[in-house]
Design a protein around this motif. Structure first.
Motif, PDB file in Angstrom:
ATOM      1  N   GLN A   1       0.877  -1.167   0.000  1.00 35.45           N
ATOM      2  CA  GLN A   1       0.000   0.000   0.000  1.00 35.45           C
ATOM      3  C   GLN A   1       0.913   1.215   0.000  1.00 35.45           C
ATOM      4  O   GLN A   1       1.864   1.286   0.789  1.00 35.45           O
ATOM      5  N   GLY A   2       0.672   2.147  -0.894  1.00 34.68           N
ATOM      6  CA  GLY A   2       1.580   3.261  -1.118  1.00 34.68           C
ATOM      7  C   GLY A   2       1.950   4.061   0.116  1.00 34.68           C
ATOM      8  O   GLY A   2       3.123   4.338   0.360  1.00 34.68           O
ATOM      9  N   ALA A   3       0.960   4.453   0.910  1.00 36.03           N
ATOM     10  CA  ALA A   3       1.246   5.269   2.094  1.00 36.03           C
ATOM     11  C   ALA A   3       2.082   4.498   3.102  1.00 36.03           C
ATOM     12  O   ALA A   3       3.029   5.037   3.675  1.00 36.03           O
ATOM     13  N   ARG A   4       1.743   3.218   3.316  1.00 30.13           N
ATOM     14  CA  ARG A   4       2.522   2.420   4.271  1.00 30.13           C
ATOM     15  C   ARG A   4       3.943   2.223   3.782  1.00 30.13           C
ATOM     16  O   ARG A   4       4.889   2.261   4.578  1.00 30.13           O
ATOM     17  N   LEU A   5       4.113   2.014   2.500  1.00 24.70           N
ATOM     18  CA  LEU A   5       5.460   1.856   1.953  1.00 24.70           C
ATOM     19  C   LEU A   5       6.266   3.137   2.164  1.00 24.70           C
ATOM     20  O   LEU A   5       7.431   3.085   2.580  1.00 24.70           O
ATOM     21  N   ARG A   6       5.658   4.297   1.916  1.00 27.05           N
ATOM     22  CA  ARG A   6       6.358   5.571   2.132  1.00 27.05           C
ATOM     23  C   ARG A   6       6.714   5.774   3.599  1.00 27.05           C
ATOM     24  O   ARG A   6       7.812   6.216   3.926  1.00 27.05           O
ATOM     25  N   VAL A   7       5.786   5.444   4.497  1.00 19.99           N
ATOM     26  CA  VAL A   7       6.047   5.579   5.934  1.00 19.99           C
ATOM     27  C   VAL A   7       7.184   4.650   6.341  1.00 19.99           C
ATOM     28  O   VAL A   7       8.102   5.055   7.060  1.00 19.99           O
ATOM     29  N   PHE A   8       7.146   3.410   5.885  1.00 22.01           N
ATOM     30  CA  PHE A   8       8.199   2.462   6.241  1.00 22.01           C
ATOM     31  C   PHE A   8       9.552   2.938   5.722  1.00 22.01           C
ATOM     32  O   PHE A   8      10.547   2.912   6.452  1.00 22.01           O
ATOM     33  N   ARG A   9       9.595   3.400   4.493  1.00 27.25           N
ATOM     34  CA  ARG A   9      10.858   3.895   3.935  1.00 27.25           C
ATOM     35  C   ARG A   9      11.373   5.096   4.709  1.00 27.25           C
ATOM     36  O   ARG A   9      12.574   5.241   4.946  1.00 27.25           O
ATOM     37  N   ALA A  10      10.466   5.973   5.140  1.00 21.73           N
ATOM     38  CA  ALA A  10      10.873   7.134   5.943  1.00 21.73           C
ATOM     39  C   ALA A  10      11.475   6.677   7.272  1.00 21.73           C
ATOM     40  O   ALA A  10      12.479   7.238   7.737  1.00 21.73           O
ATOM     41  N   LEU A  11      10.898   5.634   7.871  1.00 24.53           N
ATOM     42  CA  LEU A  11      11.440   5.110   9.122  1.00 24.53           C
ATOM     43  C   LEU A  11      12.792   4.437   8.903  1.00 24.53           C
ATOM     44  O   LEU A  11      13.678   4.522   9.760  1.00 24.53           O
ATOM     45  N   VAL A  12      12.967   3.788   7.771  1.00 24.41           N
ATOM     46  CA  VAL A  12      14.269   3.192   7.449  1.00 24.41           C
ATOM     47  C   VAL A  12      15.310   4.297   7.331  1.00 24.41           C
ATOM     48  O   VAL A  12      16.414   4.192   7.872  1.00 24.41           O
ATOM     49  N   ILE A  13      14.961   5.377   6.658  1.00 21.86           N
ATOM     50  CA  ILE A  13      15.880   6.502   6.494  1.00 21.86           C
ATOM     51  C   ILE A  13      16.204   7.127   7.847  1.00 21.86           C
ATOM     52  O   ILE A  13      17.348   7.499   8.114  1.00 21.86           O
ATOM     53  N   ALA A  14      15.207   7.217   8.730  1.00 24.10           N
ATOM     54  CA  ALA A  14      15.421   7.810  10.060  1.00 24.10           C
ATOM     55  C   ALA A  14      16.369   6.969  10.901  1.00 24.10           C
ATOM     56  O   ALA A  14      16.994   7.472  11.829  1.00 24.10           O
ATOM     57  N   GLY A  15      16.471   5.695  10.590  1.00 24.22           N
ATOM     58  CA  GLY A  15      17.383   4.818  11.317  1.00 24.22           C
ATOM     59  C   GLY A  15      16.888   4.488  12.710  1.00 24.22           C
ATOM     60  O   GLY A  15      15.690   4.563  13.000  1.00 24.22           O
ATOM     61  N   HIS A  16      17.827   4.166  13.584  1.00 23.81           N
ATOM     62  CA  HIS A  16      17.473   3.718  14.932  1.00 23.81           C
ATOM     63  C   HIS A  16      16.916   4.849  15.791  1.00 23.81           C
ATOM     64  O   HIS A  16      16.327   4.589  16.827  1.00 23.81           O
ATOM     65  N   GLN A  17      17.086   6.084  15.369  1.00 23.66           N
ATOM     66  CA  GLN A  17      16.527   7.230  16.092  1.00 23.66           C
ATOM     67  C   GLN A  17      15.006   7.205  16.024  1.00 23.66           C
ATOM     68  O   GLN A  17      14.334   7.570  16.971  1.00 23.66           O
ATOM     69  N   GLY A  18      14.453   6.767  14.897  1.00 15.90           N
ATOM     70  CA  GLY A  18      13.013   6.702  14.729  1.00 15.90           C
ATOM     71  C   GLY A  18      12.388   8.075  14.568  1.00 15.90           C
ATOM     72  O   GLY A  18      13.082   9.082  14.432  1.00 15.90           O
ATOM     73  N   MET A  19      11.054   8.092  14.579  1.00 17.57           N
ATOM     74  CA  MET A  19      10.307   9.338  14.404  1.00 17.57           C
ATOM     75  C   MET A  19       9.014   9.294  15.201  1.00 17.57           C
ATOM     76  O   MET A  19       8.462   8.217  15.425  1.00 17.57           O
ATOM     77  N   THR A  20       8.551  10.475  15.526  1.00 20.96           N
ATOM     78  CA  THR A  20       7.239  10.594  16.165  1.00 20.96           C
ATOM     79  C   THR A  20       6.173  10.657  15.070  1.00 20.96           C
ATOM     80  O   THR A  20       6.472  11.040  13.932  1.00 20.96           O
ATOM     81  N   PRO A  21       4.940  10.320  15.397  1.00 19.96           N
ATOM     82  CA  PRO A  21       3.867  10.429  14.406  1.00 19.96           C
ATOM     83  C   PRO A  21       3.701  11.848  13.871  1.00 19.96           C
ATOM     84  O   PRO A  21       3.388  12.035  12.701  1.00 19.96           O
ATOM     85  N   GLY A  22       3.913  12.843  14.719  1.00 16.66           N
ATOM     86  CA  GLY A  22       3.779  14.230  14.277  1.00 16.66           C
ATOM     87  C   GLY A  22       4.755  14.573  13.173  1.00 16.66           C
ATOM     88  O   GLY A  22       4.397  15.203  12.170  1.00 16.66           O
ATOM     89  N   VAL A  23       6.003  14.145  13.335  1.00 17.44           N
ATOM     90  CA  VAL A  23       7.022  14.385  12.315  1.00 17.44           C
ATOM     91  C   VAL A  23       6.676  13.628  11.041  1.00 17.44           C
ATOM     92  O   VAL A  23       6.791  14.159   9.932  1.00 17.44           O
ATOM     93  N   MET A  24       6.209  12.384  11.194  1.00 16.19           N
ATOM     94  CA  MET A  24       5.832  11.593  10.016  1.00 16.19           C
ATOM     95  C   MET A  24       4.665  12.232   9.282  1.00 16.19           C
ATOM     96  O   MET A  24       4.666  12.296   8.056  1.00 16.19           O
ATOM     97  N   ALA A  25       3.651  12.673  10.023  1.00 17.10           N
ATOM     98  CA  ALA A  25       2.466  13.284   9.403  1.00 17.10           C
ATOM     99  C   ALA A  25       2.858  14.554   8.661  1.00 17.10           C
ATOM    100  O   ALA A  25       2.390  14.803   7.543  1.00 17.10           O
ATOM    101  N   GLU A  26       3.736  15.349   9.273  1.00 19.48           N
ATOM    102  CA  GLU A  26       4.196  16.577   8.634  1.00 19.48           C
ATOM    103  C   GLU A  26       4.928  16.283   7.333  1.00 19.48           C
ATOM    104  O   GLU A  26       4.669  16.898   6.304  1.00 19.48           O
TER     105      GLU A  26
END
Length: 107
Positions: A15-40
């Motif tokens: 699913q496109g949105a989930r794939l984009r979210v997952f890729r963004a988390l991979v890029i963020a690395g072990h630091q991860g992200m908050t939902p607010g940053v992801m939504a933005e």
């Protein structure tokens, strides 16, 4: 990795949105992200993002940790690598093959 786990992981990423979210988390690395940053960054409304994160968590591709009042989401690199390993396990006609992003398979 069990076949059912592979199917669940691939279905979550299909699913496109989930794939984009997952890729963004991979890029963020072990630091991860908050939902607010992801939504933005993704432009996905918070309620929709929450649904997609839940699906990725159910597939084991994402973990969640509470830090104070924030939730931090991280890609599960172990699960991602297990999925990639499963998909490439029998490449090269069953011969051992070190597949990574920098070096394409030689088969």
């Amino acid at each position: 990795m069990e076949e059912n786990d592979v199917v669940r992981s691939l279905a979550a990423l299909a699913q496109g949105a989930r794939l984009r979210v997952f890729r963004a988390l991979v890029i963020a690395g072990h630091q991860g992200m908050t939902p607010g940053v992801m939504a933005e960054g993704s432009g996905i409304p918070p309620a929709t993002l929450s649904f997609h994160l839940k699906e990725l968590m159910n597939a084991g591709l994402v973990s969640q940790e509470r830090q104070g009042r924030n939730l931090i989401y991280r890609a599960s690199f172990e699960r991602m690598n297990a999925l990639l390993g499963y998909l490439t396990e029998n490449c090269c006609q069953g011969e051992a093959c070190a597949v990574d992003a920098a070096t394409p398979c030689s088969c």
